[in-house]
Design a protein around this motif. Sequence first.
Motif, PDB file in Angstrom:
ATOM      1  N   PRO A  57       9.453  -2.936  12.754  1.00 55.44           N
ATOM      2  CA  PRO A  57       9.984  -2.923  11.384  1.00 55.44           C
ATOM      3  C   PRO A  57       8.940  -3.399  10.364  1.00 55.44           C
ATOM      4  O   PRO A  57       8.082  -4.222  10.681  1.00 55.44           O
ATOM      5  N   THR A  58       9.044  -2.862   9.155  1.00 52.49           N
ATOM      6  CA  THR A  58       8.065  -3.225   8.107  1.00 52.49           C
ATOM      7  C   THR A  58       8.092  -4.707   7.791  1.00 52.49           C
ATOM      8  O   THR A  58       7.122  -5.236   7.256  1.00 52.49           O
ATOM      9  N   SER A  59       9.169  -5.394   8.102  1.00 51.69           N
ATOM     10  CA  SER A  59       9.204  -6.839   7.861  1.00 51.69           C
ATOM     11  C   SER A  59       8.266  -7.585   8.805  1.00 51.69           C
ATOM     12  O   SER A  59       7.875  -8.719   8.539  1.00 51.69           O
ATOM     13  N   ASP A  60       7.883  -6.954   9.916  1.00 48.97           N
ATOM     14  CA  ASP A  60       6.997  -7.591  10.898  1.00 48.97           C
ATOM     15  C   ASP A  60       5.599  -6.986  10.942  1.00 48.97           C
ATOM     16  O   ASP A  60       4.658  -7.634  11.385  1.00 48.97           O
ATOM     17  N   PHE A  61       5.473  -5.720  10.485  1.00 50.42           N
ATOM     18  CA  PHE A  61       4.215  -5.008  10.690  1.00 50.42           C
ATOM     19  C   PHE A  61       4.141  -3.823   9.746  1.00 50.42           C
ATOM     20  O   PHE A  61       5.113  -3.092   9.580  1.00 50.42           O
ATOM     21  N   SER A  62       2.987  -3.634   9.126  1.00 55.61           N
ATOM     22  CA  SER A  62       2.762  -2.463   8.289  1.00 55.61           C
ATOM     23  C   SER A  62       1.307  -2.041   8.429  1.00 55.61           C
ATOM     24  O   SER A  62       0.416  -2.888   8.567  1.00 55.61           O
ATOM     25  N   ILE A  63       1.074  -0.740   8.419  1.00 52.38           N
ATOM     26  CA  ILE A  63      -0.291  -0.217   8.528  1.00 52.38           C
ATOM     27  C   ILE A  63      -0.427   0.949   7.550  1.00 52.38           C
ATOM     28  O   ILE A  63       0.513   1.723   7.361  1.00 52.38           O
ATOM     29  N   ALA A  64      -1.593   1.041   6.903  1.00 55.13           N
ATOM     30  CA  ALA A  64      -1.793   2.080   5.888  1.00 55.13           C
ATOM     31  C   ALA A  64      -3.267   2.451   5.781  1.00 55.13           C
ATOM     32  O   ALA A  64      -4.149   1.633   6.008  1.00 55.13           O
ATOM     33  N   TRP A  65      -3.510   3.735   5.430  1.00 59.71           N
ATOM     34  CA  TRP A  65      -4.838   4.154   4.978  1.00 59.71           C
ATOM     35  C   TRP A  65      -4.998   3.571   3.580  1.00 59.71           C
ATOM     36  O   TRP A  65      -4.060   3.606   2.787  1.00 59.71           O
ATOM     37  N   ALA A  66      -6.170   3.080   3.245  1.00 65.83           N
ATOM     38  CA  ALA A  66      -6.422   2.574   1.901  1.00 65.83           C
ATOM     39  C   ALA A  66      -7.803   3.050   1.467  1.00 65.83           C
ATOM     40  O   ALA A  66      -8.803   2.725   2.102  1.00 65.83           O
ATOM     41  N   ASN A  67      -7.851   3.868   0.422  1.00 65.23           N
ATOM     42  CA  ASN A  67      -9.113   4.431  -0.050  1.00 65.23           C
ATOM     43  C   ASN A  67      -9.264   4.195  -1.541  1.00 65.23           C
ATOM     44  O   ASN A  67      -8.333   4.422  -2.309  1.00 65.23           O
ATOM     45  N   LEU A  68     -10.447   3.767  -1.930  1.00 68.56           N
ATOM     46  CA  LEU A  68     -10.780   3.578  -3.336  1.00 68.56           C
ATOM     47  C   LEU A  68     -12.057   4.332  -3.652  1.00 68.56           C
ATOM     48  O   LEU A  68     -13.004   4.309  -2.862  1.00 68.56           O
ATOM     49  N   GLY A  69     -12.105   4.973  -4.806  1.00 71.99           N
ATOM     50  CA  GLY A  69     -13.332   5.622  -5.258  1.00 71.99           C
ATOM     51  C   GLY A  69     -14.289   4.586  -5.835  1.00 71.99           C
ATOM     52  O   GLY A  69     -13.924   3.417  -6.045  1.00 71.99           O
ATOM     53  N   GLU A  70     -15.503   5.009  -6.105  1.00 68.74           N
ATOM     54  CA  GLU A  70     -16.532   4.112  -6.653  1.00 68.74           C
ATOM     55  C   GLU A  70     -16.000   3.345  -7.864  1.00 68.74           C
ATOM     56  O   GLU A  70     -15.449   3.930  -8.803  1.00 68.74           O
ATOM     57  N   GLY A  71     -16.117   2.022  -7.817  1.00 68.52           N
ATOM     58  CA  GLY A  71     -15.727   1.172  -8.933  1.00 68.52           C
ATOM     59  C   GLY A  71     -14.229   0.949  -9.091  1.00 68.52           C
ATOM     60  O   GLY A  71     -13.810   0.152  -9.929  1.00 68.52           O
ATOM     61  N   GLU A  72     -13.401   1.631  -8.295  1.00 67.14           N
ATOM     62  CA  GLU A  72     -11.949   1.429  -8.369  1.00 67.14           C
ATOM     63  C   GLU A  72     -11.621   0.009  -7.914  1.00 67.14           C
ATOM     64  O   GLU A  72     -12.273  -0.545  -7.035  1.00 67.14           O
ATOM     65  N   LYS A  73     -10.571  -0.559  -8.507  1.00 67.65           N
ATOM     66  CA  LYS A  73     -10.209  -1.946  -8.209  1.00 67.65           C
ATOM     67  C   LYS A  73      -8.784  -2.064  -7.686  1.00 67.65           C
ATOM     68  O   LYS A  73      -7.910  -1.295  -8.078  1.00 67.65           O
ATOM     69  N   VAL A  74      -8.591  -3.046  -6.835  1.00 69.30           N
ATOM     70  CA  VAL A  74      -7.267  -3.550  -6.491  1.00 69.30           C
ATOM     71  C   VAL A  74      -7.252  -4.950  -7.100  1.00 69.30           C
ATOM     72  O   VAL A  74      -7.992  -5.829  -6.662  1.00 69.30           O
ATOM     73  N   PRO A  75      -6.471  -5.168  -8.156  1.00 68.40           N
ATOM     74  CA  PRO A  75      -6.493  -6.461  -8.831  1.00 68.40           C
ATOM     75  C   PRO A  75      -6.047  -7.598  -7.909  1.00 68.40           C
ATOM     76  O   PRO A  75      -5.299  -7.359  -6.951  1.00 68.40           O
ATOM     77  N   PRO A  76      -6.487  -8.819  -8.182  1.00 68.17           N
ATOM     78  CA  PRO A  76      -6.066  -9.962  -7.365  1.00 68.17           C
ATOM     79  C   PRO A  76      -4.538 -10.040  -7.276  1.00 68.17           C
ATOM     80  O   PRO A  76      -3.837  -9.874  -8.271  1.00 68.17           O
ATOM     81  N   HIS A  77      -4.052 -10.259  -6.055  1.00 67.56           N
ATOM     82  CA  HIS A  77      -2.627 -10.334  -5.774  1.00 67.56           C
ATOM     83  C   HIS A  77      -2.432 -11.101  -4.473  1.00 67.56           C
ATOM     84  O   HIS A  77      -3.401 -11.417  -3.790  1.00 67.56           O
ATOM     85  N   THR A  78      -1.185 -11.405  -4.129  1.00 67.43           N
ATOM     86  CA  THR A  78      -0.894 -12.103  -2.877  1.00 67.43           C
ATOM     87  C   THR A  78       0.189 -11.367  -2.102  1.00 67.43           C
ATOM     88  O   THR A  78       0.959 -10.587  -2.667  1.00 67.43           O
ATOM     89  N   HIS A  79       0.221 -11.622  -0.793  1.00 67.74           N
ATOM     90  CA  HIS A  79       1.274 -11.123   0.096  1.00 67.74           C
ATOM     91  C   HIS A  79       1.811 -12.311   0.892  1.00 67.74           C
ATOM     92  O   HIS A  79       1.125 -13.316   1.049  1.00 67.74           O
ATOM     93  N   ASP A  80       3.005 -12.178   1.447  1.00 62.95           N
ATOM     94  CA  ASP A  80       3.539 -13.222   2.310  1.00 62.95           C
ATOM     95  C   ASP A  80       3.262 -12.929   3.780  1.00 62.95           C
ATOM     96  O   ASP A  80       3.860 -13.501   4.672  1.00 62.95           O
ATOM     97  N   THR A  81       2.316 -12.031   4.027  1.00 64.23           N
ATOM     98  CA  THR A  81       1.906 -11.653   5.377  1.00 64.23           C
ATOM     99  C   THR A  81       0.407 -11.879   5.537  1.00 64.23           C
ATOM    100  O   THR A  81      -0.313 -12.007   4.553  1.00 64.23           O
ATOM    101  N   THR A  82      -0.052 -11.901   6.777  1.00 58.59           N
ATOM    102  CA  THR A  82      -1.484 -11.861   7.035  1.00 58.59           C
ATOM    103  C   THR A  82      -1.919 -10.411   6.913  1.00 58.59           C
ATOM    104  O   THR A  82      -1.261  -9.512   7.444  1.00 58.59           O
ATOM    105  N   THR A  83      -3.008 -10.163   6.190  1.00 62.67           N
ATOM    106  CA  THR A  83      -3.533  -8.811   6.028  1.00 62.67           C
ATOM    107  C   THR A  83      -4.903  -8.724   6.676  1.00 62.67           C
ATOM    108  O   THR A  83      -5.740  -9.612   6.482  1.00 62.67           O
ATOM    109  N   ILE A  84      -5.111  -7.669   7.431  1.00 64.77           N
ATOM    110  CA  ILE A  84      -6.419  -7.373   8.012  1.00 64.77           C
ATOM    111  C   ILE A  84      -6.850  -6.032   7.449  1.00 64.77           C
ATOM    112  O   ILE A  84      -6.139  -5.037   7.590  1.00 64.77           O
ATOM    113  N   LEU A  85      -7.992  -6.010   6.767  1.00 64.90           N
ATOM    114  CA  LEU A  85      -8.551  -4.757   6.264  1.00 64.90           C
ATOM    115  C   LEU A  85      -9.749  -4.405   7.136  1.00 64.90           C
ATOM    116  O   LEU A  85     -10.699  -5.182   7.239  1.00 64.90           O
ATOM    117  N   ILE A  86      -9.706  -3.244   7.760  1.00 62.53           N
ATOM    118  CA  ILE A  86     -10.807  -2.759   8.590  1.00 62.53           C
ATOM    119  C   ILE A  86     -11.532  -1.706   7.771  1.00 62.53           C
ATOM    120  O   ILE A  86     -10.982  -0.642   7.486  1.00 62.53           O
TER     121      ILE A  86
END
Length: 135
Positions: A57-86
């Motif tokens: 279930p998404t409450s325990d585990f989530s996985i996603a492709w995440a792609n950003l183009g040159e200079g694109e930003k993901v603004p500072p934010h928080t989650h209540d989960t541990t995140t691993i970005l590979i």
Amino acid sequence: MTANAHEKIIPDPTKKVCIVSRNEIPVFWMKSDGTIDPARELRIFHANEALKNILPPTSDFSIAWANLGEGEKVPPHTHDTTTILIIFKGSGRLLVEDGREFFEGDCIVIPPYCEAGFVAGPSGCHGISIEVGKG
């Protein structure tokens, strides 16, 4: 049941391999005018029915492709989960703490409730985002 190293595993002829195309996982990030921006995408695996049926279930585990183009930003934010970005292609820089750079092959581990944000490097940033557990 897990087989030990000396035990032969008998294949089940009723089981079939399923291939889910990346295009079969809906894109969630869009430009402000409503059109999909191919340089910036988030494809959450749970949004595909075949993957949703086998993932925890998404409450325990989530996985996603995440792609950003040159200079694109993901603004500072928080989650209540541990995140691993590979990071499997490209590079980037943290927008928090000391602005450290990360590169292809790096794993970024973000604890729950830790603020994190990113900006993609010159060739963009392509990775897999995995969120596990609750903080």
